[in-house]
Design a protein around this motif. Sequence first.
Motif, PDB file in Angstrom:
ATOM      1  N   ARG A   1      -4.352   7.581   5.760  1.00  0.00           N
ATOM      2  CA  ARG A   1      -5.036   6.627   4.892  1.00  0.00           C
ATOM      3  C   ARG A   1      -4.015   5.720   4.225  1.00  0.00           C
ATOM      4  N   LEU A   2      -4.435   4.498   3.945  1.00  0.00           N
ATOM      5  CA  LEU A   2      -3.643   3.570   3.145  1.00  0.00           C
ATOM      6  C   LEU A   2      -4.349   3.362   1.821  1.00  0.00           C
ATOM      7  N   ARG A   3      -3.601   3.404   0.721  1.00  0.00           N
ATOM      8  CA  ARG A   3      -4.156   3.127  -0.607  1.00  0.00           C
ATOM      9  C   ARG A   3      -3.606   1.782  -1.043  1.00  0.00           C
ATOM     10  N   ILE A   4      -4.435   0.764  -0.987  1.00  0.00           N
ATOM     11  CA  ILE A   4      -4.001  -0.611  -1.229  1.00  0.00           C
ATOM     12  C   ILE A   4      -3.712  -0.807  -2.709  1.00  0.00           C
ATOM     13  N   ILE A   5      -2.514  -1.337  -2.983  1.00  0.00           N
ATOM     14  CA  ILE A   5      -2.066  -1.596  -4.348  1.00  0.00           C
ATOM     15  C   ILE A   5      -2.272  -3.059  -4.698  1.00  0.00           C
TER      16      ILE A   5
ATOM     17  N   ALA B   1       0.826  -1.202   0.000  1.00  0.00           N
ATOM     18  CA  ALA B   1       0.000   0.000   0.000  1.00  0.00           C
ATOM     19  C   ALA B   1       0.864   1.256   0.000  1.00  0.00           C
ATOM     20  N   LEU B   2       0.258   2.330  -0.482  1.00  0.00           N
ATOM     21  CA  LEU B   2       0.854   3.655  -0.356  1.00  0.00           C
ATOM     22  C   LEU B   2       0.327   4.241   0.946  1.00  0.00           C
ATOM     23  N   LYS B   3       1.195   4.831   1.720  1.00  0.00           N
ATOM     24  CA  LYS B   3       0.806   5.392   3.012  1.00  0.00           C
ATOM     25  C   LYS B   3       0.692   6.904   2.875  1.00  0.00           C
ATOM     26  N   GLU B   4      -0.499   7.431   3.154  1.00  0.00           N
ATOM     27  CA  GLU B   4      -0.718   8.872   3.129  1.00  0.00           C
ATOM     28  C   GLU B   4      -0.589   9.381   4.564  1.00  0.00           C
ATOM     29  N   THR B   5       0.305  10.334   4.759  1.00  0.00           N
ATOM     30  CA  THR B   5       0.546  10.840   6.108  1.00  0.00           C
ATOM     31  C   THR B   5       0.206  12.320   6.208  1.00  0.00           C
ATOM     32  N   VAL B   6      -0.004  12.766   7.436  1.00  0.00           N
ATOM     33  CA  VAL B   6      -0.300  14.157   7.731  1.00  0.00           C
ATOM     34  C   VAL B   6       0.645  14.597   8.845  1.00  0.00           C
ATOM     35  N   PHE B   7       1.278  15.746   8.648  1.00  0.00           N
ATOM     36  CA  PHE B   7       2.180  16.278   9.665  1.00  0.00           C
ATOM     37  C   PHE B   7       1.425  17.303  10.504  1.00  0.00           C
ATOM     38  N   ASP B   8       1.440  17.108  11.819  1.00  0.00           N
ATOM     39  CA  ASP B   8       0.801  18.034  12.752  1.00  0.00           C
ATOM     40  C   ASP B   8       1.872  18.970  13.289  1.00  0.00           C
ATOM     41  N   SER B   9       1.833  20.225  12.857  1.00  0.00           N
ATOM     42  CA  SER B   9       2.869  21.180  13.264  1.00  0.00           C
ATOM     43  C   SER B   9       2.763  21.554  14.748  1.00  0.00           C
ATOM     44  N   GLY B  10       1.612  21.318  15.364  1.00  0.00           N
ATOM     45  CA  GLY B  10       1.443  21.617  16.788  1.00  0.00           C
ATOM     46  C   GLY B  10       2.147  20.613  17.676  1.00  0.00           C
TER      47      GLY B  10
END
Length: 55
Positions: free
Chosen positions: A48-52, A31-40
């Motif tokens: 989210r994971l996008r399953i390949i 899967a491709l891993k979609e990440t979010v950075f929390d600056s706080g």
Amino acid sequence: MVGSEYNFDFLNRGDVEKLSKSFMKEKTVYALKETVFDSGTLETKVSRLRIIDIE
């Protein structure tokens, strides 16, 4: 990561049937891993994971 829950979707919609057949069995998931950075908090979280593919 083991024991974690993630939102996911499929790049190839035909894999939905493949996943349902392998439910509750040990499989390798690519899967491709979609990440979010929390600056706080300065932490990166998986959003989210996008399953390949599922083997």
